[in-house]
Design a protein around this motif. Sequence first.
Motif, PDB file in Angstrom:
ATOM      1  N   ASP A   1       0.176  -0.896  -0.705  1.00 37.15           N
ATOM      2  CA  ASP A   1      -0.955  -1.807  -0.898  1.00 37.15           C
ATOM      3  C   ASP A   1      -1.098  -2.748   0.296  1.00 37.15           C
ATOM      4  OD1 ASP A   1      -1.512  -0.715  -3.340  1.00 37.15           O
ATOM      5  OD2 ASP A   1      -0.344  -2.188  -4.471  1.00 37.15           O
TER       6      ASP A   1
ATOM      7  N   ALA B   1      -0.192  -2.249   3.392  1.00 36.88           N
ATOM      8  CA  ALA B   1      -0.749  -1.517   4.530  1.00 36.88           C
ATOM      9  C   ALA B   1      -2.259  -1.346   4.375  1.00 36.88           C
ATOM     10  CB  ALA B   1      -0.062  -0.155   4.660  1.00 36.88           C
ATOM     11  N   ALA B   2      -2.705  -1.072   3.140  1.00 42.91           N
ATOM     12  CA  ALA B   2      -4.144  -0.895   2.903  1.00 42.91           C
ATOM     13  C   ALA B   2      -4.895  -2.211   3.112  1.00 42.91           C
ATOM     14  CB  ALA B   2      -4.370  -0.370   1.489  1.00 42.91           C
TER      15      ALA B   2
ATOM     16  N   ARG C   1      -3.975  -4.680   5.054  1.00 41.94           N
ATOM     17  CA  ARG C   1      -4.008  -4.977   6.487  1.00 41.94           C
ATOM     18  C   ARG C   1      -5.054  -4.125   7.200  1.00 41.94           C
ATOM     19  NH1 ARG C   1       2.544  -5.435   7.447  1.00 41.94           N
ATOM     20  NH2 ARG C   1       2.727  -7.662   6.863  1.00 41.94           N
ATOM     21  N   ALA C   2      -5.174  -2.873   6.774  1.00 43.11           N
ATOM     22  CA  ALA C   2      -6.197  -2.007   7.367  1.00 43.11           C
ATOM     23  C   ALA C   2      -7.593  -2.535   7.049  1.00 43.11           C
ATOM     24  CB  ALA C   2      -6.036  -0.581   6.842  1.00 43.11           C
ATOM     25  N   GLU C   3      -7.746  -3.052   5.841  1.00 51.17           N
ATOM     26  CA  GLU C   3      -9.038  -3.622   5.454  1.00 51.17           C
ATOM     27  C   GLU C   3      -9.347  -4.868   6.282  1.00 51.17           C
ATOM     28  OE1 GLU C   3     -11.310  -5.051   1.349  1.00 51.17           O
ATOM     29  OE2 GLU C   3      -9.395  -3.985   1.248  1.00 51.17           O
TER      30      GLU C   3
ATOM     31  N   ASP D   1      -8.233  -5.448   9.289  1.00 45.88           N
ATOM     32  CA  ASP D   1      -8.563  -4.974  10.634  1.00 45.88           C
ATOM     33  C   ASP D   1     -10.025  -4.526  10.713  1.00 45.88           C
ATOM     34  OD1 ASP D   1      -6.026  -5.504  11.499  1.00 45.88           O
ATOM     35  OD2 ASP D   1      -5.320  -3.422  11.356  1.00 45.88           O
ATOM     36  N   ALA D   2     -10.493  -3.828   9.668  1.00 46.94           N
ATOM     37  CA  ALA D   2     -11.878  -3.368   9.653  1.00 46.94           C
ATOM     38  C   ALA D   2     -12.841  -4.548   9.616  1.00 46.94           C
ATOM     39  CB  ALA D   2     -12.112  -2.450   8.456  1.00 46.94           C
TER      40      ALA D   2
ATOM     41  N   ASP E   1     -12.158  -7.579  10.765  1.00 47.93           N
ATOM     42  CA  ASP E   1     -12.096  -8.212  12.084  1.00 47.93           C
ATOM     43  C   ASP E   1     -12.997  -7.491  13.080  1.00 47.93           C
ATOM     44  OD1 ASP E   1     -10.338 -10.160  11.250  1.00 47.93           O
ATOM     45  OD2 ASP E   1      -8.547  -9.106  11.951  1.00 47.93           O
ATOM     46  N   ASP E   2     -12.982  -6.161  13.035  1.00 51.72           N
ATOM     47  CA  ASP E   2     -13.844  -5.390  13.937  1.00 51.72           C
ATOM     48  C   ASP E   2     -15.323  -5.662  13.650  1.00 51.72           C
ATOM     49  OD1 ASP E   2     -11.620  -4.334  15.117  1.00 51.72           O
ATOM     50  OD2 ASP E   2     -11.767  -2.363  14.153  1.00 51.72           O
TER      51      ASP E   2
END
Length: 305
Positions: free
Chosen positions: A34, A36-37, A39-41, A43-44, A46-47
Motif C-alpha cells: 500500500d 508503495a502504491a 508513493r507512486a500516486e 509521484d503522479a 507531483d508530475d
Amino acid sequence: MSQSRSPESPAAVARAAPAVPPASASREPPSALDLAALRAELDALDDALHDLLMRRFALVGRLAESRAKGDGPALRPGREAQILRRLLARHAGPMPAAALVRLWREILAASTALQGPFSVAVFAPSAGSGHARLAREHFGAATPIRPLPTPAQALAAVAAGEASVAVLPAPEEEDTPEAAWWTKLDSPRTQVVARLPFYRPRFVAGDPEALVVSVLPADPTGRDRTLIRLEAEAGQSRARLAAALAAAGFAPLSLMLQREGAATLALAEVEGYLAGDAGALARLAALPFARAQLLGAYAVPETGE
C-alpha cells in the motif's frame, strides 16, 4: 538529445492524475505494498502539478513579451491579492491556509521576476528584523532583498531605481519625526501599494506589520483602504481633522498626527480605493486644509479568524 514534450491540457492532466482517496477511507496502517502504491500516486500528482506550473510560467512568459515596456516593475499587488483571496475562499482539506498562501507567494514572486528585474529595499536596522522577515516571506526566497538602516534610505533606493519596492514599518502614533517616513513620501512619484503580511492565521498584537512603497500605483481589488496625508496649521486638533474628513465622506479608520514646526501633518486611513473616483477626489480637494494628498492604497489583508 531528449525531446521536450508539450504540456497536456488541464483536463488531460486531471484525467491522468489518480484521485486522492479520502482520509477516512481506511483506518488501517498501510502495508508495504500500500505504501508503495501511495508513493507512486504522490509521484503522479507531483508530475501533474509540475506540468501545470510549467504551463503557468509559459503563459507568464507570453504576458511578459506582450506587456508594454515601462519604467516600473512588473509588480501588480492588487492582482496578487485577488488571486490569493479567490484561492483562500475555495480552499478546503487538511492543508493549512498559511501553507497555501506561502506556496503561492513563491509562485507569484517568481512570476514577477520572470517579467523583469525585481528587488526589495527594506528598513532593517538589525539582523533578524521582523520587517526583513515579512519582506522575504512576501517577495520570495529568490528575490534580492537589501536591508537598510533607515526608512529614508529605503525610499531613496526606490526613487533612484536601485530597488523596485521599499518595505517600511506600518506607521504608529508614537513614531518619532525621523521614523514617520510617510511625512516625507514623495507622492505621487512613489506610493503605498500593499500592506504586509497579506495573510496570517490569527491576529497577534505586537506582530510586525509593514507597508510596501513603489513607483507604480496600487491596483483596486474591491476591498481596499486608502491613505491620505493632510497638512493643516500648527496646533490643529485631532477632533477637527476627523470631523472634517467625516463630513466629506471620509470617516477615518485611523488618524495619526505629527507636529512639524508651523504645520500639523496627519495620516488618515479610510475605506475604499479613491484614486479613480473623481467625486471623492473633488471632495478631498475641498477640505479646509492647506493640502490633502493621496499616499496610495492597499488591499485589506486576510486573517484565518
